[in-house]
Design an enzyme around this catalytic site. Structure first.
Site, PDB file in Angstrom:
ATOM      1  N   GLU A 122      12.515  -7.808  18.635  1.00 38.52           N
ATOM      2  CA  GLU A 122      13.728  -8.510  18.616  1.00 38.52           C
ATOM      3  C   GLU A 122      14.801  -7.620  17.574  1.00 38.52           C
ATOM      4  O   GLU A 122      15.573  -8.118  17.234  1.00 38.52           O
ATOM      5  CB  GLU A 122      13.508  -9.753  17.633  1.00 38.52           C
ATOM      6  CG  GLU A 122      12.470 -10.818  17.939  1.00 38.52           C
ATOM      7  CD  GLU A 122      12.756 -11.183  19.275  1.00 38.52           C
ATOM      8  OE1 GLU A 122      13.786 -11.196  19.817  1.00 38.52           O
ATOM      9  OE2 GLU A 122      11.787 -12.350  19.785  1.00 38.52           O
ATOM     10  N   HIS A 145      13.125 -13.343  10.704  1.00 34.93           N
ATOM     11  CA  HIS A 145      12.914 -14.429  11.513  1.00 34.93           C
ATOM     12  C   HIS A 145      11.441 -14.716  11.104  1.00 34.93           C
ATOM     13  O   HIS A 145      10.562 -13.943  10.940  1.00 34.93           O
ATOM     14  CB  HIS A 145      12.973 -13.814  12.935  1.00 34.93           C
ATOM     15  CG  HIS A 145      12.242 -14.493  13.950  1.00 34.93           C
ATOM     16  ND1 HIS A 145      12.636 -15.760  14.491  1.00 34.93           N
ATOM     17  CD2 HIS A 145      11.358 -14.029  14.687  1.00 34.93           C
ATOM     18  CE1 HIS A 145      11.885 -15.881  15.266  1.00 34.93           C
ATOM     19  NE2 HIS A 145      10.955 -15.171  15.754  1.00 34.93           N
ATOM     20  N   HIS A 147       8.147 -18.260  11.997  1.00 33.95           N
ATOM     21  CA  HIS A 147       7.826 -19.327  12.747  1.00 33.95           C
ATOM     22  C   HIS A 147       7.501 -20.655  12.112  1.00 33.95           C
ATOM     23  O   HIS A 147       6.106 -20.934  11.949  1.00 33.95           O
ATOM     24  CB  HIS A 147       6.940 -18.908  13.685  1.00 33.95           C
ATOM     25  CG  HIS A 147       7.018 -17.923  14.808  1.00 33.95           C
ATOM     26  ND1 HIS A 147       6.396 -17.183  15.504  1.00 33.95           N
ATOM     27  CD2 HIS A 147       8.345 -17.111  15.154  1.00 33.95           C
ATOM     28  CE1 HIS A 147       6.740 -16.234  16.266  1.00 33.95           C
ATOM     29  NE2 HIS A 147       8.187 -16.310  15.954  1.00 33.95           N
ATOM     30  N   GLU A 175      20.239 -30.762  -1.808  1.00 30.82           N
ATOM     31  CA  GLU A 175      20.652 -29.404  -2.102  1.00 30.82           C
ATOM     32  C   GLU A 175      21.055 -28.960  -0.702  1.00 30.82           C
ATOM     33  O   GLU A 175      21.539 -27.696  -0.722  1.00 30.82           O
ATOM     34  CB  GLU A 175      19.512 -28.703  -2.618  1.00 30.82           C
ATOM     35  CG  GLU A 175      18.511 -28.600  -1.720  1.00 30.82           C
ATOM     36  CD  GLU A 175      17.046 -27.665  -2.535  1.00 30.82           C
ATOM     37  OE1 GLU A 175      16.049 -28.030  -2.236  1.00 30.82           O
ATOM     38  OE2 GLU A 175      17.396 -26.606  -2.797  1.00 30.82           O
ATOM     39  N   HIS A 216      10.549 -22.220  19.219  1.00 27.45           N
ATOM     40  CA  HIS A 216      10.199 -20.726  18.888  1.00 27.45           C
ATOM     41  C   HIS A 216      10.202 -20.647  17.311  1.00 27.45           C
ATOM     42  O   HIS A 216       9.056 -20.050  16.667  1.00 27.45           O
ATOM     43  CB  HIS A 216      11.141 -19.601  19.654  1.00 27.45           C
ATOM     44  CG  HIS A 216      10.831 -18.424  19.368  1.00 27.45           C
ATOM     45  ND1 HIS A 216      10.729 -17.303  20.071  1.00 27.45           N
ATOM     46  CD2 HIS A 216      10.286 -17.702  17.921  1.00 27.45           C
ATOM     47  CE1 HIS A 216      10.357 -16.334  19.680  1.00 27.45           C
ATOM     48  NE2 HIS A 216      10.075 -16.336  18.510  1.00 27.45           N
TER      49      HIS A 216
HETATM   50  P1  13P Z   1       7.351  -8.631  17.081  1.00 25.83           P
HETATM   51  O1  13P Z   1       5.998  -8.303  16.835  1.00 25.83           O
HETATM   52  O2  13P Z   1       7.682  -7.776  18.182  1.00 25.83           O
HETATM   53  O3  13P Z   1       8.472  -8.473  16.067  1.00 25.83           O
HETATM   54  O4  13P Z   1       7.402 -10.017  17.904  1.00 25.83           O
HETATM   55  C1  13P Z   1       7.368 -11.166  17.065  1.00 25.83           C
HETATM   56  C2  13P Z   1       8.057 -12.414  17.274  1.00 25.83           C
HETATM   57  O5  13P Z   1       8.121 -13.432  16.209  1.00 25.83           O
HETATM   58  C3  13P Z   1       8.907 -12.507  18.419  1.00 25.83           C
HETATM   59  O6  13P Z   1      10.023 -13.547  18.473  1.00 25.83           O
HETATM   60 ZN    ZN Z   2       9.227 -15.084  17.177  1.00 26.07          ZN
END
Ligand code: 13P
Ligand code: ZN
Length: 291
Positions: A122, A145, A147, A175, A216
């Site tokens: 990314e 980023h 999940h 908040e 995602h």
């Molecule tokens: P990478 O291991 O390439 O960083 O990918 C993980 C991910 O969350 C892709 O969106």
């Molecule tokens: Zn991801």
């Protein structure tokens, strides 16, 4: 100074562990960048190698990302396929510092990834975000980023509309509008790992500190590790409350009303974006403003 002794590396590694302990980084899920200050790069320059080849930014054949606004800068970046749970124990093997060239279209690794590999898939999204963030506030240095399960779960049941998503999250914790008064941007499902999703995300990050990728995960930015982590933590906590509320009922009996949100503006020195303060017909969760 060695990179491993630098405060920015320690702060980055600690945040990676914090995210892992929250359950936001299964396997290699998530990625993380920090744009170094000039003095931080200068302090560890003795540890840099300038022998690695310059590489194109982008995994996919037709990708050719260019970031003139970040030319010449240094970034601490997680490695693709690397696990967040291993970053703090062995940063040199799992992350790297890379430098952009003077035109901002090529990078080279100057430190790290000692056992091989490449920066996160990314990378284009991270750099696109960092470029627009720098433009609106030169001190915005962290892009993260992950999940988080509750945020992702909500992308299956709420309309993928920034106004609705934000408003429902705002109502879950007072908040929230104080921490992110510009709300949450939403990118519908798109192929990850490329330039197009990077451009779509950065378009939203021109104004918003949090962007959700439907089905995602989420991206956020911050001036430092505490602010970036705290922001994601706040959104995910509110999302968890919303998941609990929705598991009990499709309707809310009580909630925070638009005029009550407006009361927060003056005392907290914020200006909550009015797009999120639309009137609702009843307490049904997820209704569109025009319903
Ligand atoms: P990478 O291991 O390439 O960083 O990918 C993980 C991910 O969350 C892709 O969106
Ligand atoms: Zn991801």
């Amino acid at each position: 100074m060695k990179v491993l002794e630098a405060a920015f590396l320690k702060g980055y590694a600690r945040m990676a562990t914090d995210g892992f302990l929250q359950g936001w980084h299964e396997r290699n899920g998530g990625n993380f960048t920090y744009r170094l200050k000039d003095e931080e790069a200068e302090a560890v320059r003795e540890d840099f190698s300038e022998n690695a080849p310059w590489q194109r930014i982008g995994w996919q054949e037709d990708d050719h990302s260019v970031f003139p606004g970040l030319a010449g800068e240094y970034f601490l970046v997680s490695g693709s396929g690397k696990y967040f749970r291993n970053i703090e124990t062995d940063p040199a093997a799992n992350v790297c510092i890379l430098q952009l060239n003077e035109t901002g279209d090529l990078f080279r690794i100057v430190w790290g990834l000692t056992e091989g590999g490449r920066p996160t898939s990314e990378l284009a999204t991270h750099l696109a975000n960092l470029e627009v963030c720098k433009e609106r506030d030169p001190e915005l240095r962290v892009v993260y980023h992950c999940h988080p399960a509750n945020i992702i779960a909500l992308t299956y049941v709420l309309p993928l509309d920034s106004r609705v998503f934000t408003r429902e999250i705002f109502e879950m914790a007072t908040e929230c509008p104080i921490v992110f008064p510009e709300g949450i941007g939403i990118v519908p499902w798109m192929l990850c790992g490329g330039q197009k999703i990077g451009e779509a995300t950065a378009e939203l990050m021109k104004k918003q500190d949090v962007v959700v990728w439907a089905h995602h995960g989420a991206f956020c930015c911050g001036r430092d590790f505490d602010l970036a982590f705290g922001l994601m933590h706040t959104v995910e906590k509110a999302a968890e409350i919303l998941v609990k509320v929705m598991s009990m009922s499709a309707y809310k009996l009580n909630t925070i009303k638009p005029d009550q949100f407006r009361e927060l503006n003056a005392p907290f020195g914020i200006r909550i974006n009015e797009d999120f303060l639309y009137e609702k017909k009843d307490g049904r969760i997820g209704c569109m403003p025009e319903e």
